[in-house]
Design an enzyme around this catalytic site. Structure first.
Site, short mmCIF file in Angstrom:
data_model
loop_
_atom_site.label_atom_id
_atom_site.label_comp_id
_atom_site.label_asym_id
_atom_site.label_seq_id
_atom_site.Cartn_x
_atom_site.Cartn_y
_atom_site.Cartn_z
N ARG A 247 -29.38 0.98 -16.99
CA ARG A 247 -30.21 0.29 -17.97
C ARG A 247 -31.34 1.17 -18.46
O ARG A 247 -31.66 1.21 -19.64
CB ARG A 247 -30.77 -1.00 -17.35
CG ARG A 247 -31.65 -1.79 -18.28
CD ARG A 247 -32.23 -3.03 -17.59
NE ARG A 247 -33.17 -3.66 -18.48
CZ ARG A 247 -34.43 -3.29 -18.63
NH1 ARG A 247 -34.90 -2.27 -17.93
NH2 ARG A 247 -35.24 -3.90 -19.48
N GLU B 10 -23.36 -5.77 -13.45
CA GLU B 10 -24.21 -5.38 -12.33
C GLU B 10 -23.35 -4.70 -11.27
O GLU B 10 -22.34 -5.27 -10.83
CB GLU B 10 -24.88 -6.62 -11.73
CG GLU B 10 -26.06 -6.31 -10.84
CD GLU B 10 -27.38 -6.26 -11.61
OE1 GLU B 10 -28.42 -6.11 -10.96
OE2 GLU B 10 -27.36 -6.39 -12.85
N CYS C 65 -28.12 -5.93 32.76
CA CYS C 65 -28.62 -6.24 34.10
C CYS C 65 -27.42 -6.57 34.97
O CYS C 65 -26.61 -7.43 34.62
CB CYS C 65 -29.59 -7.42 34.04
SG CYS C 65 -30.03 -8.05 35.68
N CYS D 173 -34.63 -4.59 34.81
CA CYS D 173 -34.45 -5.84 34.08
C CYS D 173 -35.80 -6.53 33.89
O CYS D 173 -36.53 -6.75 34.87
CB CYS D 173 -33.51 -6.77 34.84
SG CYS D 173 -33.35 -8.40 34.07
N ASP E 104 3.93 1.67 -1.22
CA ASP E 104 4.54 1.91 -2.53
C ASP E 104 3.50 2.40 -3.54
O ASP E 104 3.78 3.25 -4.38
CB ASP E 104 5.22 0.64 -3.05
CG ASP E 104 6.50 0.33 -2.29
OD1 ASP E 104 7.02 1.26 -1.63
OD2 ASP E 104 6.96 -0.81 -2.33
N LYS F 199 -27.85 -14.60 -10.76
CA LYS F 199 -28.61 -13.39 -11.08
C LYS F 199 -28.37 -12.40 -9.94
O LYS F 199 -28.92 -12.54 -8.85
CB LYS F 199 -30.10 -13.70 -11.23
CG LYS F 199 -30.91 -12.50 -11.71
CD LYS F 199 -32.37 -12.87 -11.96
CE LYS F 199 -33.14 -11.67 -12.47
NZ LYS F 199 -33.13 -10.53 -11.56
N LYS G 95 -36.03 -17.44 -10.37
CA LYS G 95 -36.07 -16.50 -9.23
C LYS G 95 -36.26 -17.25 -7.91
O LYS G 95 -37.13 -18.12 -7.79
CB LYS G 95 -37.21 -15.50 -9.41
CG LYS G 95 -36.99 -14.52 -10.55
CD LYS G 95 -36.25 -13.28 -10.12
CE LYS G 95 -37.16 -12.35 -9.34
NZ LYS G 95 -36.46 -11.12 -8.95
N ASP H 35 0.84 -1.21 0.00
CA ASP H 35 0.00 0.00 0.00
C ASP H 35 0.87 1.26 0.00
O ASP H 35 0.55 2.25 -0.66
CB ASP H 35 -0.91 0.01 1.23
CG ASP H 35 -2.00 -1.04 1.14
OD1 ASP H 35 -2.16 -1.63 0.05
OD2 ASP H 35 -2.68 -1.27 2.16
#
Length: 662
Positions: A143, A177, A422, A406, A33, A121, A313, A31
């Site tokens: 879309r 997606e 409690c 309580c 460098d 999906k 689905k 990280d």
């Protein structure tokens, strides 16, 4: 060196590092460098005014856009027809078979046998990326209607796994997606003033936010799965298209399966349904698509859908229902937590009546009120959680009140951070009963035949107030308990006596140290080897143990500071409890000190048993392939880890080759 040339080299180098880290999950640079080179590039761009459109500095800006512009897709982004039963898949398949048979009967150029490609999906926001003839990302769009979307190029560039330049000289549109992982979702919600309700809204809301800096905070990811438009030679199969997507450096999901029969499709549906809640992102089904592109072209489209693909689905994992009441329960640690009582609702195939509310701060942040319609989410097979409220349902609702005492024993409550506790540790029945049940559990002291009902009777009738009291039980007094005859009483005493001879890891887990589960107990025992060493362990020593972070380390230190804890442990030892640690001798093997990754299904090993076997051989088992991986053991249906191992030149072993080596 010419400064413009240096900028070009730095951009190429930094984009390569980003691909390795965000797509391959493997970093060839530290990280420190990376940051050094990145800020060198920033300074050079400021000095020269020369900025490449695919420079990593162009990913995130503080710009707030005035509006979304429209973008007309080169190729339509179609919706998919949906099925929720195998019978609907069968009907679709039969239509494909009929078409194929009729076409091949009348045509000289026969179509190949049906082969389906199955992919997940994803439940996020569909995006369409356009790359020009130089391979530079020029547009990212939603879309929208399928024909026209909204230009979200600036927002899309905040997704670090998306390449800003690819090795392709044809104009290209690629579909994918945008998603939000559970880790990104939880991190964002832990800091956000208004928490997100679900992962899908987190992704969609980020891309449709005109404030690009806000989009970047959500740390989105993406998966790509389709080339919508490409100039130049067409693809012959979907698998060829997917391989093209992969070779161009786009992030892809591991799961791609080829199926030729309904039985194979059914097995894949069952498999994905089983692992659905183990994923760190949302999916809502499977996409089943014909592999052969010519067959696709001949089948064509309806007004709405392509005829050559269908989405299976799953049941929804989110729903809305009414909050009827809130029940406050006391846990083993004494924490008093709220549980929502809901109007029953079907969620991911289960009837849900209760849900987590966490604490009063969480209730206030989410605006939850009695009588309101609430969003409920179920994941990872745990109790569902309330994510927020339907704003329109708040009229006439009541505020949720925090208990003053309580709910179990009436004792005083204290606040620690966002939680309430409690203080009546010994006299509060739920606390003590749950502590005893945990202590006696199978993965703890393994006291056979011990139940919660038994623990309740021991608390109420025999005044058991500590786990050490179990080892002081008397036969005659047990006979006074309900449904305890001579045999049952003796069996319980024998089981308690037998439990005295236990492993150190089981004893450690049985003590109920906050945030220390079975695996952490094992890791701690491997490192410290005795209870005495663990009690004396420093914070630095604890965090050096695998998977032990700051919170767990502090929990352990605070636990062993408690006078009552030490008193109970000493009493258990004086009563004959003998926790022991046997250092397992690691056999010399070719896997000693090596990093091994397992992928696919093995014939003779489960995931747990192969991990245990490898660890017994001195190997370190990893979940991802990198340059540091020494071996990959590949079973049936090995996925992208196999491909990555091949590309990196990692030694790949079959199950048989692995067994021959040991």
């Amino acid at each position: 060196m010419d400064k413009k040339k240096l900028i070009e080299e730095l951009v190429e180098e930094l984009n390569k590092y980003a691909y390795e880290y965000y797509v391959l999950g493997n970093s060839s640079v530290t990280d420190k460098d990376y940051d050094k080179k990145y800020y060198e590039l920033v300074d050079l761009e400021k000095e020269t005014g020369y900025k490449l459109p695919y420079s990593p500095t162009q990913r995130v800006g503080d710009v707030i856009l005035p509006e979304f512009k429209k973008y007309t897709h080169k190729a339509r982004l179609w919706s998919l027809d949906k099925a929720q039963t195998l019978e609907e898949i069968r009907e679709w398949h039969n239509r494909n078979v009929k078409f194929l048979e009729e076409y091949n009967r009348t045509s000289d150029e026969e179509l190949p046998p049906l082969k389906y490609i199955l992919t997940k999906k994803f439940d996020g926001l569909t995006i369409n990326l356009s790359y020009d003839e130089n391979g530079v990302l020029v547009t990212g769009a939603t879309r929208g209607t399928g024909a026209i979307g909204e230009d979200v190029t600036a927002q899309v560039k905040t997704i670090k796994s998306i390449p800003l330049k690819i090795d392709c000289h044809d104009f290209l549109e690629i579909h994918g997606e945008a998603i939000m992982t559970t880790e990104a979702f939880e991190k964002y919600n832990s800091e956000a003033e208004t928490p997100l309700k679900n992962l899908r809204n987190g992704a969609a809301g980020a891309l449709r936010n005109l404030n690009v800096a806000e989009t970047a905070k959500r740390n989105l990811s993406a998966f790509f799965y389709d080339v919508g438009y490409k100039e130049g030679a067409p693809f012959k199969t979907y698998m060829e298209m997917l391989n093209f997507i992969k070779t161009k450096g786009f992030p892809m999901d591991d799961y791609i399966r080829e199926c030729t029969t309904l039985d194979e499709i059914q097995k894949e549906i069952d498999y994905i349904r089983d692992i659905r809640f183990d994923l760190n992102y949302d999916i809502d089904g499977l996409v089943i698509a014909i592999d052969d592109i010519r067959t696709r072209d001949l089948l064509g489209y309806t007004v709405k859908f392509p005829k050559w693909a269908i989405a299976y689905k799953f049941e929804a994992q989110e729903a809305t229902t009414k909050l009827l009441d809130v029940e406050w329960n006391v846990g083993r640690s004494g924490r008093v937590s709220p549980t929502a009582i809901l109007e029953p609702v079907e969620l991911a195939g289960v009837t849900v009546k209760r849900a987590t509310l966490n604490n009063m701060d969480d209730i206030a942040r989410k605006g939850v009120r009695l009588g309101a319609e609430v969003f409920v989410r179920r994941s990872n097979d745990v109790i569902p959680e309330i994510m927020g409220v339907v704003p329109e349902s708040l009229e006439g609702t009541k505020e949720i009140e925090e208990p003053k005492v309580c709910p179990a024993c009436g004792a005083h409550l204290v606040h620690e951070g966002v939680h309430i506790y409690c203080e009546n540790t010994l006299g509060c029945k739920p606390q003590m009963v749950k502590t005893i049940v945990h202590f006696a559990g199978r993965e703890a002291m393994n006291i056979a035949g011990f139940s919660e009902k038994t623990a309740e009777q021991l608390f109420e009738k025999l005044d058991i107030r500590d786990i050490s009291d179990l080892y002081k039980l008397e036969y005659e007094k047990l006979l006074d308990l309900d449904k305890f005859g001579p045999k049952k009483a003796q069996n319980l005493l024998d089981a308690i006596e037998k439990s005295k001879d236990c492993t150190l890891e089981a004893f450690l887990y049985s003590l109920g140290i906050p945030n220390v589960g079975v695996k952490t107990a094992k890791d701690l025992v491997k490192r410290f080897e005795s209870l005495e060493n663990l009690e004396k362990a420093t914070f630095e020593e604890l965090v050096s143990v695998q998977d032990v972070g700051d919170i767990v380390a502090r929990s352990i230190i605070e636990f062993f500071k408690e006078e009552r804890t030490l008193k109970v442990i000493n009493e258990l030892l004086s009563l004959g409890v003998n926790p022991h640690y046997e250092k397992k001798e690691v056999l010399e093997s070719p896997f000693m000190g090596k990093t091994v990754v397992v992928t696919g299904t093995l014939e003779n090993y489960s995931r747990t048993s192969i991990k245990e076997k490898l660890e017994s051989l001195g190997a370190k088992v990893s979940g991802s392939v990198s340059k540091k991986t020494d071996f990959v053991i590949a079973g049936e249906a090995a996925g992208s880890k196999y491909d990555k191992a091949k590309s990196l030149g990692v030694t790949i072993l079959s199950e048989e080759e692995f067994e021959n080596m040991i």
